[in-house]
Design a protein around this motif. Sequence first.
Motif, PDB file in Angstrom:
ATOM      1  N   SER A  35      34.092  -8.935  38.852  1.00 27.61           N
ATOM      2  CA  SER A  35      33.065  -7.902  38.868  1.00 27.61           C
ATOM      3  C   SER A  35      33.732  -6.556  38.583  1.00 27.61           C
ATOM      4  O   SER A  35      34.943  -6.406  38.724  1.00 27.61           O
ATOM      5  N   TYR A  36      32.924  -5.605  38.184  1.00 28.43           N
ATOM      6  CA  TYR A  36      33.421  -4.295  37.770  1.00 28.43           C
ATOM      7  C   TYR A  36      32.710  -3.198  38.533  1.00 28.43           C
ATOM      8  O   TYR A  36      31.548  -3.340  38.922  1.00 28.43           O
ATOM      9  N   GLN A  37      33.419  -2.107  38.681  1.00 31.05           N
ATOM     10  CA  GLN A  37      32.793  -0.897  39.186  1.00 31.05           C
ATOM     11  C   GLN A  37      33.558   0.291  38.638  1.00 31.05           C
ATOM     12  O   GLN A  37      34.731   0.180  38.289  1.00 31.05           O
ATOM     13  N   GLY A  38      32.871   1.405  38.557  1.00 35.30           N
ATOM     14  CA  GLY A  38      33.522   2.605  38.070  1.00 35.30           C
ATOM     15  C   GLY A  38      32.545   3.753  37.963  1.00 35.30           C
ATOM     16  O   GLY A  38      31.330   3.551  37.904  1.00 35.30           O
ATOM     17  N   THR A  39      33.108   4.945  37.967  1.00 35.09           N
ATOM     18  CA  THR A  39      32.330   6.166  37.775  1.00 35.09           C
ATOM     19  C   THR A  39      33.156   7.099  36.903  1.00 35.09           C
ATOM     20  O   THR A  39      34.387   7.008  36.862  1.00 35.09           O
ATOM     21  N   GLY A  40      32.471   7.972  36.208  1.00 41.08           N
ATOM     22  CA  GLY A  40      33.177   8.920  35.371  1.00 41.08           C
ATOM     23  C   GLY A  40      32.210   9.929  34.774  1.00 41.08           C
ATOM     24  O   GLY A  40      31.031   9.966  35.123  1.00 41.08           O
ATOM     25  N   PHE A  41      32.740  10.737  33.882  1.00 41.88           N
ATOM     26  CA  PHE A  41      31.948  11.755  33.200  1.00 41.88           C
ATOM     27  C   PHE A  41      32.212  11.636  31.711  1.00 41.88           C
ATOM     28  O   PHE A  41      33.360  11.508  31.281  1.00 41.88           O
ATOM     29  N   LEU A  42      31.156  11.672  30.916  1.00 41.03           N
ATOM     30  CA  LEU A  42      31.259  11.673  29.464  1.00 41.03           C
ATOM     31  C   LEU A  42      30.674  12.978  28.945  1.00 41.03           C
ATOM     32  O   LEU A  42      29.523  13.300  29.236  1.00 41.03           O
ATOM     33  N   SER A  43      31.471  13.721  28.199  1.00 30.07           N
ATOM     34  CA  SER A  43      30.958  14.953  27.603  1.00 30.07           C
ATOM     35  C   SER A  43      30.109  14.581  26.389  1.00 30.07           C
ATOM     36  O   SER A  43      30.167  13.456  25.891  1.00 30.07           O
ATOM     37  N   ILE A  44      29.352  15.528  25.900  1.00 30.23           N
ATOM     38  CA  ILE A  44      28.499  15.287  24.742  1.00 30.23           C
ATOM     39  C   ILE A  44      29.351  14.867  23.539  1.00 30.23           C
ATOM     40  O   ILE A  44      28.953  14.018  22.748  1.00 30.23           O
ATOM     41  N   SER A  45      30.543  15.423  23.407  1.00 32.36           N
ATOM     42  CA  SER A  45      31.407  15.072  22.265  1.00 32.36           C
ATOM     43  C   SER A  45      31.875  13.616  22.325  1.00 32.36           C
ATOM     44  O   SER A  45      32.256  13.050  21.300  1.00 32.36           O
ATOM     45  N   ASP A  46      31.850  12.983  23.505  1.00 32.91           N
ATOM     46  CA  ASP A  46      32.205  11.562  23.625  1.00 32.91           C
ATOM     47  C   ASP A  46      31.089  10.652  23.137  1.00 32.91           C
ATOM     48  O   ASP A  46      31.293   9.448  22.968  1.00 32.91           O
ATOM     49  N   LEU A  47      29.900  11.228  22.932  1.00 30.95           N
ATOM     50  CA  LEU A  47      28.709  10.463  22.551  1.00 30.95           C
ATOM     51  C   LEU A  47      28.163  11.038  21.237  1.00 30.95           C
ATOM     52  O   LEU A  47      27.234  11.851  21.240  1.00 30.95           O
ATOM     53  N   ASP A 102      27.305  12.123  34.001  1.00 35.65           N
ATOM     54  CA  ASP A 102      28.028  11.340  34.988  1.00 35.65           C
ATOM     55  C   ASP A 102      27.493   9.925  34.876  1.00 35.65           C
ATOM     56  O   ASP A 102      26.276   9.729  34.760  1.00 35.65           O
ATOM     57  N   TRP A 103      28.376   8.946  34.880  1.00 36.60           N
ATOM     58  CA  TRP A 103      27.935   7.560  34.804  1.00 36.60           C
ATOM     59  C   TRP A 103      28.528   6.774  35.964  1.00 36.60           C
ATOM     60  O   TRP A 103      29.575   7.121  36.497  1.00 36.60           O
ATOM     61  N   SER A 104      27.808   5.746  36.355  1.00 37.78           N
ATOM     62  CA  SER A 104      28.331   4.823  37.358  1.00 37.78           C
ATOM     63  C   SER A 104      27.931   3.414  36.940  1.00 37.78           C
ATOM     64  O   SER A 104      26.819   3.186  36.457  1.00 37.78           O
ATOM     65  N   VAL A 105      28.861   2.495  37.085  1.00 40.92           N
ATOM     66  CA  VAL A 105      28.640   1.097  36.722  1.00 40.92           C
ATOM     67  C   VAL A 105      29.101   0.228  37.873  1.00 40.92           C
ATOM     68  O   VAL A 105      30.157   0.477  38.468  1.00 40.92           O
ATOM     69  N   LYS A 106      28.303  -0.770  38.181  1.00 42.37           N
ATOM     70  CA  LYS A 106      28.688  -1.752  39.194  1.00 42.37           C
ATOM     71  C   LYS A 106      28.090  -3.084  38.777  1.00 42.37           C
ATOM     72  O   LYS A 106      26.915  -3.152  38.418  1.00 42.37           O
ATOM     73  N   THR A 107      28.904  -4.129  38.775  1.00 38.17           N
ATOM     74  CA  THR A 107      28.388  -5.456  38.477  1.00 38.17           C
ATOM     75  C   THR A 107      28.560  -6.338  39.708  1.00 38.17           C
ATOM     76  O   THR A 107      29.443  -6.110  40.538  1.00 38.17           O
ATOM     77  N   HIS A 108      27.698  -7.335  39.792  1.00 37.42           N
ATOM     78  CA  HIS A 108      27.798  -8.339  40.850  1.00 37.42           C
ATOM     79  C   HIS A 108      27.120  -9.610  40.364  1.00 37.42           C
ATOM     80  O   HIS A 108      26.377  -9.590  39.375  1.00 37.42           O
ATOM     81  N   PHE A 109      27.412 -10.704  41.039  1.00 33.36           N
ATOM     82  CA  PHE A 109      26.788 -11.977  40.676  1.00 33.36           C
ATOM     83  C   PHE A 109      25.653 -12.258  41.638  1.00 33.36           C
ATOM     84  O   PHE A 109      25.774 -12.054  42.833  1.00 33.36           O
ATOM     85  N   GLU A 110      24.530 -12.717  41.067  1.00 36.78           N
ATOM     86  CA  GLU A 110      23.333 -13.012  41.846  1.00 36.78           C
ATOM     87  C   GLU A 110      22.966 -14.478  41.621  1.00 36.78           C
ATOM     88  O   GLU A 110      22.962 -14.949  40.479  1.00 36.78           O
ATOM     89  N   ASP A 111      22.677 -15.186  42.694  1.00 34.18           N
ATOM     90  CA  ASP A 111      22.291 -16.591  42.572  1.00 34.18           C
ATOM     91  C   ASP A 111      21.002 -16.714  41.780  1.00 34.18           C
ATOM     92  O   ASP A 111      20.091 -15.898  41.897  1.00 34.18           O
ATOM     93  N   ILE A 159      24.944  -9.302  37.115  1.00 33.36           N
ATOM     94  CA  ILE A 159      24.021  -8.166  37.033  1.00 33.36           C
ATOM     95  C   ILE A 159      24.838  -6.886  36.869  1.00 33.36           C
ATOM     96  O   ILE A 159      25.848  -6.691  37.545  1.00 33.36           O
ATOM     97  N   LEU A 160      24.397  -6.022  35.972  1.00 32.03           N
ATOM     98  CA  LEU A 160      25.048  -4.735  35.756  1.00 32.03           C
ATOM     99  C   LEU A 160      24.067  -3.639  36.141  1.00 32.03           C
ATOM    100  O   LEU A 160      22.955  -3.578  35.603  1.00 32.03           O
ATOM    101  N   ASP A 161      24.471  -2.781  37.076  1.00 32.86           N
ATOM    102  CA  ASP A 161      23.688  -1.600  37.447  1.00 32.86           C
ATOM    103  C   ASP A 161      24.354  -0.388  36.821  1.00 32.86           C
ATOM    104  O   ASP A 161      25.549  -0.152  37.026  1.00 32.86           O
ATOM    105  N   LEU A 162      23.578   0.372  36.054  1.00 36.79           N
ATOM    106  CA  LEU A 162      24.091   1.549  35.359  1.00 36.79           C
ATOM    107  C   LEU A 162      23.304   2.765  35.814  1.00 36.79           C
ATOM    108  O   LEU A 162      22.076   2.765  35.790  1.00 36.79           O
ATOM    109  N   GLY A 163      24.015   3.790  36.240  1.00 31.01           N
ATOM    110  CA  GLY A 163      23.392   5.053  36.616  1.00 31.01           C
ATOM    111  C   GLY A 163      23.871   6.157  35.697  1.00 31.01           C
ATOM    112  O   GLY A 163      25.050   6.229  35.358  1.00 31.01           O
ATOM    113  N   LEU A 164      22.965   7.018  35.282  1.00 39.38           N
ATOM    114  CA  LEU A 164      23.282   8.156  34.411  1.00 39.38           C
ATOM    115  C   LEU A 164      22.631   9.412  34.963  1.00 39.38           C
ATOM    116  O   LEU A 164      21.458   9.394  35.330  1.00 39.38           O
ATOM    117  N   LYS A 165      23.400  10.483  34.984  1.00 31.23           N
ATOM    118  CA  LYS A 165      22.847  11.754  35.435  1.00 31.23           C
ATOM    119  C   LYS A 165      23.537  12.857  34.653  1.00 31.23           C
ATOM    120  O   LYS A 165      24.771  12.897  34.591  1.00 31.23           O
TER     121      LYS A 165
END
Length: 191
Positions: free
Chosen positions: A29-41, A58-67, A76-82
Amino acid sequence: MKHNQVLLQVELSIEPNALKKVDFCAPQSYQGTGFLSISDLPRVAEEASTIIPGDGFDWSVKTHFEDSPGSEPHQILDLGLKGRLHLVCQRCLQGCAIDLDEKCRFVLVLADVEADAYPIEDEKQEPLVVNQHFNLLETIEDEVLLSLPLIPKHPDGFCEPHTSTFGDEEGEVAANEHENPFNILKNMKKN
């Protein structure tokens, strides 16, 4: 995958280039948070009217396995953007800041066939086809673009609608020059 198996938790790098190759096929599983500037996109940068230092997401990613009944557990991948992006207000044609705060959930699948078979009525999550070299940065950029308003505009009362650059006299002259084509029919009926 066994239910009692302990999965390795991998911390995602904050570097944009590292997000271009994430192995979502590995049993971890994965998790992480970071910041992407407009120039990265770059596709998001094309939409921006102005790029102000500090704009980005700001982004956040978290994955987990669901039965899943009757099959292997789904990842499952949860993605947050702000963040903030400056676009052109379609009411006054001036720049306006658009703040985004989005949360997305995806079920990770390995083939297009699985994605096509996924129930459309499941509005909580949508299928996302992944591989060993999955471009997570592109998915983040896609979600930012999908979250942008179709018609960006300031809040009500903040700006005035854009008016024509023609003066009142010029506008009236132009209106009088274009005679209504149905006036001919009206005159024919009188005769």
